[in-house]
Design a protein around this motif. Structure first.
Motif, PDB file in Angstrom:
ATOM      1  N   ARG A  34       0.839  -1.200   0.000  1.00  0.00           N
ATOM      2  CA  ARG A  34       0.000   0.000   0.000  1.00  0.00           C
ATOM      3  C   ARG A  34       0.872   1.248   0.000  1.00  0.00           C
ATOM      4  NH1 ARG A  34      -5.263  -1.596   2.189  1.00  0.00           N
ATOM      5  NH2 ARG A  34      -5.057  -3.658   3.103  1.00  0.00           N
ATOM      6  N   ALA A  35       0.279   2.322  -0.466  1.00  0.00           N
ATOM      7  CA  ALA A  35       0.888   3.646  -0.390  1.00  0.00           C
ATOM      8  C   ALA A  35      -0.257   4.649  -0.290  1.00  0.00           C
ATOM      9  CB  ALA A  35       1.729   3.938  -1.628  1.00  0.00           C
ATOM     10  N   HIS A  36      -0.040   5.762   0.394  1.00  0.00           N
ATOM     11  CA  HIS A  36      -1.099   6.768   0.462  1.00  0.00           C
ATOM     12  C   HIS A  36      -0.523   8.162   0.652  1.00  0.00           C
ATOM     13  CE1 HIS A  36      -0.714   6.249   4.897  1.00  0.00           C
ATOM     14  NE2 HIS A  36      -0.996   7.530   4.892  1.00  0.00           N
ATOM     15  N   TRP A  37      -1.376   9.133   0.368  1.00  0.00           N
ATOM     16  CA  TRP A  37      -1.064  10.518   0.681  1.00  0.00           C
ATOM     17  C   TRP A  37      -2.372  11.263   0.874  1.00  0.00           C
ATOM     18  CZ3 TRP A  37      -0.010  15.084  -2.829  1.00  0.00           C
ATOM     19  CH2 TRP A  37      -0.754  15.032  -3.997  1.00  0.00           C
ATOM     20  N   SER A  38      -2.292  12.386   1.568  1.00  0.00           N
ATOM     21  CA  SER A  38      -3.475  13.218   1.768  1.00  0.00           C
ATOM     22  C   SER A  38      -3.045  14.681   1.728  1.00  0.00           C
ATOM     23  CB  SER A  38      -4.161  12.889   3.095  1.00  0.00           C
ATOM     24  OG  SER A  38      -3.286  13.110   4.182  1.00  0.00           O
ATOM     25  N   TYR A  39      -4.016  15.501   1.395  1.00  0.00           N
ATOM     26  CA  TYR A  39      -3.775  16.939   1.379  1.00  0.00           C
ATOM     27  C   TYR A  39      -5.068  17.660   1.699  1.00  0.00           C
ATOM     28  CZ  TYR A  39      -5.369  16.320  -3.497  1.00  0.00           C
ATOM     29  OH  TYR A  39      -6.068  15.979  -4.621  1.00  0.00           O
ATOM     30  N   ARG A  40      -4.924  18.907   2.165  1.00  0.00           N
ATOM     31  CA  ARG A  40      -6.100  19.679   2.526  1.00  0.00           C
ATOM     32  C   ARG A  40      -6.131  20.992   1.770  1.00  0.00           C
ATOM     33  NH1 ARG A  40      -5.025  24.047   5.589  1.00  0.00           N
ATOM     34  NH2 ARG A  40      -3.231  24.020   6.958  1.00  0.00           N
ATOM     35  N   PHE A  41      -7.342  21.439   1.551  1.00  0.00           N
ATOM     36  CA  PHE A  41      -7.618  22.713   0.925  1.00  0.00           C
ATOM     37  C   PHE A  41      -7.096  23.824   1.824  1.00  0.00           C
ATOM     38  CE2 PHE A  41     -10.883  26.155   0.833  1.00  0.00           C
ATOM     39  CZ  PHE A  41     -10.603  26.649  -0.436  1.00  0.00           C
ATOM     40  N   ASP A  42      -6.500  24.827   1.215  1.00  0.00           N
ATOM     41  CA  ASP A  42      -5.956  25.960   1.965  1.00  0.00           C
ATOM     42  C   ASP A  42      -6.587  27.235   1.412  1.00  0.00           C
ATOM     43  OD1 ASP A  42      -4.223  26.993   3.932  1.00  0.00           O
ATOM     44  OD2 ASP A  42      -2.763  27.546   2.403  1.00  0.00           O
ATOM     45  N   TYR A  56      -7.990  12.166   0.634  1.00  0.00           N
ATOM     46  CA  TYR A  56      -7.145  11.006   0.886  1.00  0.00           C
ATOM     47  C   TYR A  56      -7.089  10.184  -0.397  1.00  0.00           C
ATOM     48  CZ  TYR A  56      -8.320  12.362   5.638  1.00  0.00           C
ATOM     49  OH  TYR A  56      -8.494  13.074   6.798  1.00  0.00           O
ATOM     50  N   GLN A  57      -5.903   9.743  -0.767  1.00  0.00           N
ATOM     51  CA  GLN A  57      -5.734   8.881  -1.930  1.00  0.00           C
ATOM     52  C   GLN A  57      -4.783   7.757  -1.551  1.00  0.00           C
ATOM     53  OE1 GLN A  57      -5.603  11.004  -5.884  1.00  0.00           O
ATOM     54  NE2 GLN A  57      -4.920  12.640  -4.530  1.00  0.00           N
ATOM     55  N   TRP A  58      -5.117   6.541  -1.987  1.00  0.00           N
ATOM     56  CA  TRP A  58      -4.223   5.435  -1.690  1.00  0.00           C
ATOM     57  C   TRP A  58      -4.302   4.374  -2.777  1.00  0.00           C
ATOM     58  CZ3 TRP A  58      -8.728   6.495   0.710  1.00  0.00           C
ATOM     59  CH2 TRP A  58      -9.666   5.483   0.878  1.00  0.00           C
ATOM     60  N   GLU A  73     -12.872  12.254  -0.004  1.00  0.00           N
ATOM     61  CA  GLU A  73     -12.708  13.627   0.449  1.00  0.00           C
ATOM     62  C   GLU A  73     -13.698  13.876   1.577  1.00  0.00           C
ATOM     63  OE1 GLU A  73     -11.536  17.979  -1.100  1.00  0.00           O
ATOM     64  OE2 GLU A  73     -11.868  16.375  -2.524  1.00  0.00           O
ATOM     65  N   GLU A  74     -13.210  14.520   2.621  1.00  0.00           N
ATOM     66  CA  GLU A  74     -14.047  14.848   3.776  1.00  0.00           C
ATOM     67  C   GLU A  74     -14.193  16.362   3.855  1.00  0.00           C
ATOM     68  OE1 GLU A  74     -12.093  13.107   7.145  1.00  0.00           O
ATOM     69  OE2 GLU A  74     -12.649  11.071   6.532  1.00  0.00           O
ATOM     70  N   PHE A  75     -15.437  16.808   4.030  1.00  0.00           N
ATOM     71  CA  PHE A  75     -15.731  18.235   4.115  1.00  0.00           C
ATOM     72  C   PHE A  75     -16.281  18.560   5.495  1.00  0.00           C
ATOM     73  CE2 PHE A  75     -16.220  17.140  -0.354  1.00  0.00           C
ATOM     74  CZ  PHE A  75     -15.469  18.132  -0.960  1.00  0.00           C
ATOM     75  N   SER A  76     -15.898  19.725   5.994  1.00  0.00           N
ATOM     76  CA  SER A  76     -16.467  20.247   7.233  1.00  0.00           C
ATOM     77  C   SER A  76     -16.520  21.760   7.104  1.00  0.00           C
ATOM     78  CB  SER A  76     -15.616  19.817   8.448  1.00  0.00           C
ATOM     79  OG  SER A  76     -14.315  20.360   8.355  1.00  0.00           O
ATOM     80  N   GLY A  77     -17.051  22.406   8.116  1.00  0.00           N
ATOM     81  CA  GLY A  77     -17.142  23.860   8.106  1.00  0.00           C
ATOM     82  C   GLY A  77     -18.575  24.342   7.919  1.00  0.00           C
ATOM     83  N   THR A  78     -18.784  25.594   8.223  1.00  0.00           N
ATOM     84  CA  THR A  78     -20.109  26.204   8.203  1.00  0.00           C
ATOM     85  C   THR A  78     -20.812  26.067   6.855  1.00  0.00           C
ATOM     86  OG1 THR A  78     -19.270  27.814   9.796  1.00  0.00           O
ATOM     87  CG2 THR A  78     -21.346  28.345   8.728  1.00  0.00           C
ATOM     88  N   PHE A  82     -22.919  23.516   1.057  1.00  0.00           N
ATOM     89  CA  PHE A  82     -23.007  24.202  -0.227  1.00  0.00           C
ATOM     90  C   PHE A  82     -21.942  23.727  -1.215  1.00  0.00           C
ATOM     91  CE2 PHE A  82     -25.026  26.958   2.854  1.00  0.00           C
ATOM     92  CZ  PHE A  82     -26.235  27.217   2.223  1.00  0.00           C
ATOM     93  N   VAL A  83     -21.116  22.776  -0.802  1.00  0.00           N
ATOM     94  CA  VAL A  83     -20.112  22.214  -1.705  1.00  0.00           C
ATOM     95  C   VAL A  83     -20.851  21.416  -2.782  1.00  0.00           C
ATOM     96  CG1 VAL A  83     -18.192  20.568  -1.883  1.00  0.00           C
ATOM     97  CG2 VAL A  83     -18.332  22.127   0.080  1.00  0.00           C
ATOM     98  N   PRO A  84     -20.541  21.634  -4.059  1.00  0.00           N
ATOM     99  CA  PRO A  84     -21.233  20.914  -5.130  1.00  0.00           C
ATOM    100  C   PRO A  84     -20.728  19.467  -5.235  1.00  0.00           C
ATOM    101  CG  PRO A  84     -19.562  22.343  -6.055  1.00  0.00           C
ATOM    102  CD  PRO A  84     -19.583  22.607  -4.567  1.00  0.00           C
TER     103      PRO A  84
END
Length: 106
Positions: A34-42, A56-58, A73-78, A82-84
């Motif tokens: 296995r191999a994986h990486w993750s990144y977040r929106f800034d 997350y991708q693996w 992909e995980e979304f949070s926040g107020t 409204f994320v399409p």
């Protein structure tokens, strides 16, 4: 990193992303490679807690030698509601097809 997106309607976008985790290919306790990486929106939506997103991708190599690709992909926040999501899912599917085609050309 800069992520470039081409939506299904042809519109192009880009966003800044921060890599949050990487793990190179390794054999896990079940014997799978296995191999994986993750990144977040800034950006301002993240900093103000309006939309936070982590992708997350693996890869998993199966016992028959094939490799499976997974993404989530995980979304949070107020403003997360409204994320399409249909557009995001469409982008995932198009990216997966392109990744598969590229890997099979090698």
């Amino acid at each position: 990193m800069k992520l470039y997106v081409k939506w299904a309607n042809g519109k192009e976008d880009s966003s800044d992303e921060i890599v949050t985790d990487t793990k190179p290919p390794h054999v896990d306790s079940a014997g799978y490679k296995r191999a994986h990486w993750s990144y977040r929106f800034d950006g301002y939506l993240h900093y103000f807690g309006l939309v936070r997103a982590t992708r997350y991708q693996w890869l998993e190599q199966q016992s028959d030698g094939t490799t499976n690709y997974h993404t989530r992909e995980e979304f949070s926040g107020t403003l997360r509601n409204f994320v399409p999501l249909a557009d995001v899912q469409n982008g995932f599917e198009r990216q997966t097809k392109a990744l598969k085609a590229c890997a099979e050309r090698k």
